[in-house]
Design a protein around this motif. Sequence first.
Motif, PDB file in Angstrom:
ATOM      1  N   MET A  31       0.840  -1.315   0.023  1.00 22.99           N
ATOM      2  CA  MET A  31      -0.092   0.102   0.047  1.00 22.99           C
ATOM      3  C   MET A  31       0.905   1.345   0.010  1.00 22.99           C
ATOM      4  O   MET A  31       0.533   2.100   0.685  1.00 22.99           O
ATOM      5  CB  MET A  31      -0.937  -0.019   1.356  1.00 22.99           C
ATOM      6  CG  MET A  31      -1.933  -1.007   1.401  1.00 22.99           C
ATOM      7  SD  MET A  31      -3.010  -0.876  -0.139  1.00 22.99           S
ATOM      8  CE  MET A  31      -4.099   0.643   0.373  1.00 22.99           C
ATOM      9  N   ARG A  32       2.102   1.228  -0.691  1.00 23.57           N
ATOM     10  CA  ARG A  32       2.981   2.186  -0.816  1.00 23.57           C
ATOM     11  C   ARG A  32       3.680   2.200  -2.173  1.00 23.57           C
ATOM     12  O   ARG A  32       3.800   1.160  -2.647  1.00 23.57           O
ATOM     13  CB  ARG A  32       3.790   1.807   0.239  1.00 23.57           C
ATOM     14  CG  ARG A  32       5.043   2.703   0.439  1.00 23.57           C
ATOM     15  CD  ARG A  32       5.691   2.741   1.655  1.00 23.57           C
ATOM     16  NE  ARG A  32       7.124   3.650   1.588  1.00 23.57           N
ATOM     17  CZ  ARG A  32       7.943   3.524   0.567  1.00 23.57           C
ATOM     18  NH1 ARG A  32       8.132   2.474  -0.368  1.00 23.57           N
ATOM     19  NH2 ARG A  32       9.178   4.597   0.405  1.00 23.57           N
ATOM     20  N   ILE A  33       3.943   3.479  -2.904  1.00 26.13           N
ATOM     21  CA  ILE A  33       4.673   3.526  -3.945  1.00 26.13           C
ATOM     22  C   ILE A  33       5.769   4.297  -3.723  1.00 26.13           C
ATOM     23  O   ILE A  33       5.866   5.286  -3.673  1.00 26.13           O
ATOM     24  CB  ILE A  33       3.611   4.213  -4.994  1.00 26.13           C
ATOM     25  CG1 ILE A  33       2.263   3.531  -5.332  1.00 26.13           C
ATOM     26  CG2 ILE A  33       4.407   4.299  -6.372  1.00 26.13           C
ATOM     27  CD1 ILE A  33       1.120   4.230  -6.244  1.00 26.13           C
ATOM     28  N   PRO A  34       6.900   3.519  -4.096  1.00 26.03           N
ATOM     29  CA  PRO A  34       8.111   4.150  -3.439  1.00 26.03           C
ATOM     30  C   PRO A  34       8.308   5.380  -4.654  1.00 26.03           C
ATOM     31  O   PRO A  34       8.315   5.359  -5.683  1.00 26.03           O
ATOM     32  CB  PRO A  34       9.406   3.161  -3.862  1.00 26.03           C
ATOM     33  CG  PRO A  34       8.628   1.776  -4.078  1.00 26.03           C
ATOM     34  CD  PRO A  34       7.125   2.328  -4.259  1.00 26.03           C
ATOM     35  N   ASN A  35       9.140   6.698  -4.061  1.00 28.28           N
ATOM     36  CA  ASN A  35       9.384   7.662  -4.796  1.00 28.28           C
ATOM     37  C   ASN A  35      10.178   7.275  -5.833  1.00 28.28           C
ATOM     38  O   ASN A  35      10.080   8.122  -7.038  1.00 28.28           O
ATOM     39  CB  ASN A  35      10.034   8.656  -3.782  1.00 28.28           C
ATOM     40  CG  ASN A  35       9.131   9.353  -2.929  1.00 28.28           C
ATOM     41  OD1 ASN A  35       7.837   9.463  -3.153  1.00 28.28           O
ATOM     42  ND2 ASN A  35       9.462   9.740  -1.885  1.00 28.28           N
ATOM     43  N   ARG A  36      11.040   6.673  -5.707  1.00 31.70           N
ATOM     44  CA  ARG A  36      11.936   6.198  -6.748  1.00 31.70           C
ATOM     45  C   ARG A  36      11.384   5.741  -8.228  1.00 31.70           C
ATOM     46  O   ARG A  36      11.951   5.910  -9.144  1.00 31.70           O
ATOM     47  CB  ARG A  36      13.050   4.920  -6.414  1.00 31.70           C
ATOM     48  CG  ARG A  36      12.499   3.707  -6.436  1.00 31.70           C
ATOM     49  CD  ARG A  36      13.460   2.707  -6.042  1.00 31.70           C
ATOM     50  NE  ARG A  36      13.080   1.154  -5.691  1.00 31.70           N
ATOM     51  CZ  ARG A  36      12.333   0.558  -4.772  1.00 31.70           C
ATOM     52  NH1 ARG A  36      12.301   1.659  -3.772  1.00 31.70           N
ATOM     53  NH2 ARG A  36      11.876  -0.412  -4.764  1.00 31.70           N
ATOM     54  N   LEU A  37      10.115   5.152  -8.269  1.00 34.47           N
ATOM     55  CA  LEU A  37       9.494   4.685  -9.239  1.00 34.47           C
ATOM     56  C   LEU A  37       9.074   5.981 -10.161  1.00 34.47           C
ATOM     57  O   LEU A  37       9.096   6.073 -11.419  1.00 34.47           O
ATOM     58  CB  LEU A  37       8.090   3.853  -8.948  1.00 34.47           C
ATOM     59  CG  LEU A  37       8.591   2.514  -8.269  1.00 34.47           C
ATOM     60  CD1 LEU A  37       7.309   1.692  -8.183  1.00 34.47           C
ATOM     61  CD2 LEU A  37       9.368   1.695  -9.396  1.00 34.47           C
ATOM     62  N   SER A  38       8.663   6.997  -9.062  1.00 39.93           N
ATOM     63  CA  SER A  38       8.199   8.230 -10.032  1.00 39.93           C
ATOM     64  C   SER A  38       9.545   8.836 -10.567  1.00 39.93           C
ATOM     65  O   SER A  38       9.315   9.348 -11.557  1.00 39.93           O
ATOM     66  CB  SER A  38       7.585   9.278  -8.903  1.00 39.93           C
ATOM     67  OG  SER A  38       6.514   8.655  -8.496  1.00 39.93           O
ATOM     68  N   TRP A  39      10.652   8.914  -9.795  1.00 42.50           N
ATOM     69  CA  TRP A  39      11.844   9.606 -10.355  1.00 42.50           C
ATOM     70  C   TRP A  39      12.426   8.685 -11.518  1.00 42.50           C
ATOM     71  O   TRP A  39      12.882   9.339 -12.536  1.00 42.50           O
ATOM     72  CB  TRP A  39      12.922   9.703  -9.448  1.00 42.50           C
ATOM     73  CG  TRP A  39      12.557  10.645  -8.258  1.00 42.50           C
ATOM     74  CD1 TRP A  39      12.398  10.372  -6.821  1.00 42.50           C
ATOM     75  CD2 TRP A  39      12.570  12.188  -8.628  1.00 42.50           C
ATOM     76  NE1 TRP A  39      12.151  11.980  -6.419  1.00 42.50           N
ATOM     77  CE2 TRP A  39      12.076  12.940  -7.412  1.00 42.50           C
ATOM     78  CE3 TRP A  39      12.640  12.749  -9.724  1.00 42.50           C
ATOM     79  CZ2 TRP A  39      12.074  14.208  -7.205  1.00 42.50           C
ATOM     80  CZ3 TRP A  39      12.406  14.401  -9.704  1.00 42.50           C
ATOM     81  CH2 TRP A  39      12.203  14.919  -8.453  1.00 42.50           C
ATOM     82  N   ILE A  40      12.240   7.467 -11.600  1.00 38.32           N
ATOM     83  CA  ILE A  40      12.653   6.568 -12.819  1.00 38.32           C
ATOM     84  C   ILE A  40      11.785   7.032 -14.096  1.00 38.32           C
ATOM     85  O   ILE A  40      12.174   7.149 -15.112  1.00 38.32           O
ATOM     86  CB  ILE A  40      12.529   5.269 -12.562  1.00 38.32           C
ATOM     87  CG1 ILE A  40      13.533   4.676 -11.579  1.00 38.32           C
ATOM     88  CG2 ILE A  40      12.941   4.323 -13.701  1.00 38.32           C
ATOM     89  CD1 ILE A  40      13.259   3.145 -10.960  1.00 38.32           C
TER      90      ILE A  40
END
Length: 164
Positions: A31-40
Motif C-alpha cells: 500500500m505504498r508506491i516508492p518515490n524512486r519509481l516516480s523519479w525513474i
Amino acid sequence: MIQPITDLHFFVALAFVPVLLATGLSDLREMRIPNRLSWIGVALFAATLPLLGFDEWAIRALAGLVTLAICFALFAMGWLGGGDAKILPVTILFVPLSHMELYMFSFSACMILGMVGIWGARRVFAHPEATWVSMKPGAAFPMGISIAASLPAVLAIAWVLSRG
C-alpha cells in the motif's frame, strides 16, 4: 474515433510499462508506491526529448504538470494517496496527446475493474495477518493497480486498432 498510435509513441510508452508493473505490485503488497519509481519515470521521460521532439515533449510535460497540480490538491484534501499523486502525473507524461481521451476512459475503466477485483480478492483472501497489506480487512483501495493497468490498456487498444 480512436487514432492509430505511431510506432514511436507506442515504444516510448512501452518503455514505462515495467515501472508501472512495479507500481502496481508495490501498491498491492505494501500500500505504498516508492518515490524512486516516480523519479525513474521522470528520468525516462527526460530521455525521450530527442525522440519525441520539443513540441510533443513540451505538451506532455504541461499535461503532467496540470495533472500534478490536480493530484496535489486531491492529496491535500485526503482523497488521494501520496504515491498515487506522484505516479499518475508521471504516467501522463507517456500518453500521446492524441490518445489522452482514450487514456481517461481507460483509467476510469481500470478504476472500476480494480475496485471490483480488490473487493473480490478481499472476500477470498482478506485476513488480519495477511502479508500483502492490501488484503488486510479495512485497507484502503490500492489505486496504483489501476494506474498501472491504464497505460498498458491504452497501448493494447491503440495497437490493435492501428494494426487492423
